[in-house]
Write an enzyme that holds these catalytic residues in place. Structure first.
Site, PDB file in Angstrom:
ATOM      1  N   CYS A 153      61.720 104.041  34.805  1.00  0.00           N
ATOM      2  CA  CYS A 153      62.346 102.922  35.519  1.00  0.00           C
ATOM      3  C   CYS A 153      62.254 101.719  34.589  1.00  0.00           C
ATOM      4  O   CYS A 153      61.242 101.559  33.900  1.00  0.00           O
ATOM      5  CB  CYS A 153      61.590 102.651  36.819  1.00  0.00           C
ATOM      6  SG  CYS A 153      62.235 101.241  37.741  1.00  0.00           S
ATOM      7  N   CYS A 184      57.278 102.407  34.707  1.00  0.00           N
ATOM      8  CA  CYS A 184      58.280 101.343  34.849  1.00  0.00           C
ATOM      9  C   CYS A 184      58.053 100.245  33.815  1.00  0.00           C
ATOM     10  O   CYS A 184      56.959  99.672  33.750  1.00  0.00           O
ATOM     11  CB  CYS A 184      58.199 100.698  36.227  1.00  0.00           C
ATOM     12  SG  CYS A 184      58.070 101.875  37.571  1.00  0.00           S
ATOM     13  N   CYS A 233      62.806  81.457  38.832  1.00  0.00           N
ATOM     14  CA  CYS A 233      62.303  82.096  40.060  1.00  0.00           C
ATOM     15  C   CYS A 233      60.965  81.444  40.462  1.00  0.00           C
ATOM     16  O   CYS A 233      59.998  81.492  39.683  1.00  0.00           O
ATOM     17  CB  CYS A 233      62.117  83.586  39.836  1.00  0.00           C
ATOM     18  SG  CYS A 233      63.565  84.367  39.082  1.00  0.00           S
ATOM     19  N   CYS A 250      66.310 100.906  42.450  1.00  0.00           N
ATOM     20  CA  CYS A 250      65.049 100.440  43.027  1.00  0.00           C
ATOM     21  C   CYS A 250      65.282  98.974  43.345  1.00  0.00           C
ATOM     22  O   CYS A 250      65.462  98.163  42.437  1.00  0.00           O
ATOM     23  CB  CYS A 250      63.918 100.605  42.007  1.00  0.00           C
ATOM     24  SG  CYS A 250      62.374  99.824  42.524  1.00  0.00           S
ATOM     25  N   CYS A 296      60.606  83.332  30.254  1.00  0.00           N
ATOM     26  CA  CYS A 296      61.883  83.731  30.844  1.00  0.00           C
ATOM     27  C   CYS A 296      62.688  82.480  31.201  1.00  0.00           C
ATOM     28  O   CYS A 296      62.163  81.544  31.801  1.00  0.00           O
ATOM     29  CB  CYS A 296      61.657  84.584  32.092  1.00  0.00           C
ATOM     30  SG  CYS A 296      63.194  85.132  32.838  1.00  0.00           S
ATOM     31  N   ARG A 356      58.005 101.110  48.832  1.00  0.00           N
ATOM     32  CA  ARG A 356      56.795 100.896  48.032  1.00  0.00           C
ATOM     33  C   ARG A 356      56.045  99.647  48.484  1.00  0.00           C
ATOM     34  O   ARG A 356      56.610  98.555  48.538  1.00  0.00           O
ATOM     35  CB  ARG A 356      57.133 100.789  46.545  1.00  0.00           C
ATOM     36  CG  ARG A 356      55.877 100.633  45.680  1.00  0.00           C
ATOM     37  CD  ARG A 356      56.138 100.674  44.188  1.00  0.00           C
ATOM     38  NE  ARG A 356      56.904 101.836  43.816  1.00  0.00           N
ATOM     39  CZ  ARG A 356      58.147 101.789  43.336  1.00  0.00           C
ATOM     40  NH1 ARG A 356      58.729 100.644  43.135  1.00  0.00           N
ATOM     41  NH2 ARG A 356      58.793 102.888  43.061  1.00  0.00           N
ATOM     42  N   CYS A 380      57.526  83.286  40.113  1.00  0.00           N
ATOM     43  CA  CYS A 380      57.206  84.124  38.953  1.00  0.00           C
ATOM     44  C   CYS A 380      56.353  83.441  37.882  1.00  0.00           C
ATOM     45  O   CYS A 380      56.702  82.381  37.373  1.00  0.00           O
ATOM     46  CB  CYS A 380      58.490  84.644  38.327  1.00  0.00           C
ATOM     47  SG  CYS A 380      58.147  85.857  37.026  1.00  0.00           S
TER      48      CYS A 380
HETATM   49  N1  SAM Z   1      63.218  89.727  34.901  1.00  0.00           N
HETATM   50  C1  SAM Z   1      63.582  90.830  35.674  1.00  0.00           C
HETATM   51  C2  SAM Z   1      64.136  90.461  37.024  1.00  0.00           C
HETATM   52  O1  SAM Z   1      63.720  89.467  37.580  1.00  0.00           O
HETATM   53  O2  SAM Z   1      64.981  91.194  37.518  1.00  0.00           O
HETATM   54  C3  SAM Z   1      62.467  91.843  35.861  1.00  0.00           C
HETATM   55  C4  SAM Z   1      61.026  91.434  36.018  1.00  0.00           C
HETATM   56  S1  SAM Z   1      60.603  90.611  37.519  1.00  0.00           S
HETATM   57  C5  SAM Z   1      58.965  90.104  37.195  1.00  0.00           C
HETATM   58  C6  SAM Z   1      60.488  91.897  38.737  1.00  0.00           C
HETATM   59  C7  SAM Z   1      60.184  91.516  40.163  1.00  0.00           C
HETATM   60  O3  SAM Z   1      58.811  91.184  40.308  1.00  0.00           O
HETATM   61  C8  SAM Z   1      60.875  90.306  40.757  1.00  0.00           C
HETATM   62  O4  SAM Z   1      62.170  90.585  41.166  1.00  0.00           O
HETATM   63  C9  SAM Z   1      59.984  90.000  41.958  1.00  0.00           C
HETATM   64  O5  SAM Z   1      60.462  90.660  43.108  1.00  0.00           O
HETATM   65  C10 SAM Z   1      58.624  90.536  41.551  1.00  0.00           C
HETATM   66  N2  SAM Z   1      57.645  89.452  41.389  1.00  0.00           N
HETATM   67  C11 SAM Z   1      57.563  88.579  40.364  1.00  0.00           C
HETATM   68  N3  SAM Z   1      56.565  87.693  40.553  1.00  0.00           N
HETATM   69  C12 SAM Z   1      55.990  88.001  41.750  1.00  0.00           C
HETATM   70  C13 SAM Z   1      54.922  87.439  42.504  1.00  0.00           C
HETATM   71  N4  SAM Z   1      54.254  86.379  42.093  1.00  0.00           N
HETATM   72  N5  SAM Z   1      54.584  88.025  43.670  1.00  0.00           N
HETATM   73  C14 SAM Z   1      55.277  89.116  44.105  1.00  0.00           C
HETATM   74  N6  SAM Z   1      56.295  89.676  43.438  1.00  0.00           N
HETATM   75  C15 SAM Z   1      56.662  89.130  42.275  1.00  0.00           C
HETATM   76 FE1  SF4 Z   2      62.395  85.941  34.792  1.00  0.00          FE
HETATM   77 FE2  SF4 Z   2      60.373  86.293  36.449  1.00  0.00          FE
HETATM   78 FE3  SF4 Z   2      62.746  85.634  37.411  1.00  0.00          FE
HETATM   79 FE4  SF4 Z   2      62.359  88.100  36.343  1.00  0.00          FE
HETATM   80  S1  SF4 Z   2      61.413  87.274  38.193  1.00  0.00           S
HETATM   81  S2  SF4 Z   2      64.102  86.729  36.010  1.00  0.00           S
HETATM   82  S3  SF4 Z   2      60.893  87.595  34.749  1.00  0.00           S
HETATM   83  S4  SF4 Z   2      61.476  84.372  36.068  1.00  0.00           S
END
Ligand code: SAM
Ligand code: SF4
Ligand code: DTB
Length: 323
Positions: A133, A102, A62, A193, A58, A265, A65
């Site tokens: 979702c 989802c 973040c 959500c 990606c 949730r 992530c």
């Molecule tokens: N890329 C899209 C986005 O960010 O909107 C969707 C997928 S993203 C993985 C969905 C959500 O997963 C993120 O907004 C975050 O809140 C949660 N998430 C990702 N990594 C995480 C982690 N290590 N611990 C807890 N929540 C996590």
């Molecule tokens: Fe990409 Fe992860 Fe950020 Fe979603 S949360 S935008 S998958 S880096």
């Protein structure tokens, strides 16, 4: 007796929310539980299952992530999976008792081509009698409309933390970008959500401000995921301090009080939570979980473990009521 619906307040201020959060623990939980049982069935939770349809690489940064291309997390990257694979996973999820399926994709935003494929996936999942979702990153207004036309029920798009703390966690997009997508999702008449992550080094005030942002949206998100950070090796947050479980429970109680009709949730991070913490979170008003041994890429308690806990607590899974 039919439960009557109170008016929903969308004008919370920081002092009001802090006064609630800072009540003695028992008073806070009693208030949250009282609201909860007025608006929901006392001992039911909604079950969702996640499936990553496009994993890793990606472009966003973040800090939490595992799927960000900016971090080295030893993740097996995958292209968009097939519609057939989605269908097979959805059938298994339904058999396991999930009412919502989802789909998550590691995109900054979907291309129109990819969106067409996701629309086909949504139709397949819907046809199995599951709620749908998807979480695909930022959406333009016409993209949200396209998803709605395909029959999508919910769009997940988290604000993750407070506006003030956001830039410490993500630099490749702004808080306003997030809010713009949420507005496009609402305009398309999709259910929202939207929630966040606790334990990223933010203050209690940041958490309260995040909940206020959600509770002051023109309409409360129907679903509010509260994730506890899963500390993934290779991400900048891998060594973050553990979240205090009491603070997690208090935050859930505040979410329940500020957004009395939303499903809250207890999302990522349950593998690290004791049964007692999860039980308190349910008492505080959490009434939804992800089931299945993986979330998108990270671990989640397995079915056996969850069934054992829910049996001990006398909690059953909510059936889907079609309106
Ligand atoms: N890329 C899209 C986005 O960010 O909107 C969707 C997928 S993203 C993985 C969905 C959500 O997963 C993120 O907004 C975050 O809140 C949660 N998430 C990702 N990594 C995480 C982690 N290590 N611990 C807890 N929540 C996590
Ligand atoms: Fe990409 Fe992860 Fe950020 Fe979603 S949360 S935008 S998958 S880096
Ligand atoms: C949400 O708030 N949590 C889910 C879902 N929405 C998409 C995702 C949690 C992801 C945890 C890290 C992983 O599995 O990669």
């Amino acid at each position: 007796m039919k439960k009557t619906k109170d008016k929903v307040k969308t004008s919370w201020n920081l002092q009001e929310a802090m006064n609630i959060y800072n009540k003695p623990f028992n008073d806070l939980l009693y208030e949250a539980q009282t609201i909860h049982r007025k608006n929901f069935k006392n001992n039911e939770i909604q079950m969702s299952t996640l499936l990553s349809v496009k994993t890793g690489s990606c472009p966003e940064d973040c800090a939490y992530c595992p799927q960000s291309a900016h971090h080295n997390t030893n993740l097996k990257k995958e292209k968009l999976i097939s519609i057939q694979q989605v269908k097979e996973s959805a059938i298994i999820a339904k058999e396991a008792g999930s009412t919502r399926f989802c789909l998550g994709a590691a995109w900054r935003s979907p291309t129109d081509n990819d969106l067409n494929t996701v629309c086909e996936m949504i139709k397949e999942v819907s046809s199995l009698g599951l709620e749908t979702c998807v979480t695909l990153g930022m959406l333009k207004d016409y993209q949200a409309k396209k998803l709605a036309e395909a029959g999508l029920d919910y769009y997940n798009h988290n604000i993750d933390t407070s506006k003030e703390y956001y830039s410490k966690i993500i630099s490749t997009r702004t808080y306003q970008d997030r809010l713009n997508t949420l507005e496009n999702v609402r305009k398309a008449n999709l259910k929202v959500c939207c929630g966040g992550i606790l334990g990223m080094g933010e203050s209690v005030e940041d958490r309260i401000k995040m909940l206020i942002t959600l509770a002051n949206l023109p309409k409360h998100p129907e679903s509010v995921p509260i994730n506890q950070l899963i500390k993934i090796s290779g991400t900048p947050l891998e060594k973050e301090q553990d979240l205090d479980p009491i603070e997690l429970v208090k935050t859930i109680a505040l979410a329940r009080i500020l957004m009395p009709f939303s499903y809250v949730r207890l999302s990522a991070g349950r593998t690290e939570m004791s049964e007692s913490t999860q039980a308190l979170a349910f008492f505080a008003g959490a009434n939804s979980i992800f089931q299945g041994d993986v979330l998108l890429t990270a671990e989640n308690p397995n079915k056996k473990k969850d069934s054992k806990l829910l049996n001990k607590l006398g909690i059953v899974s909510e059936e889907l009521t079609l309106n």
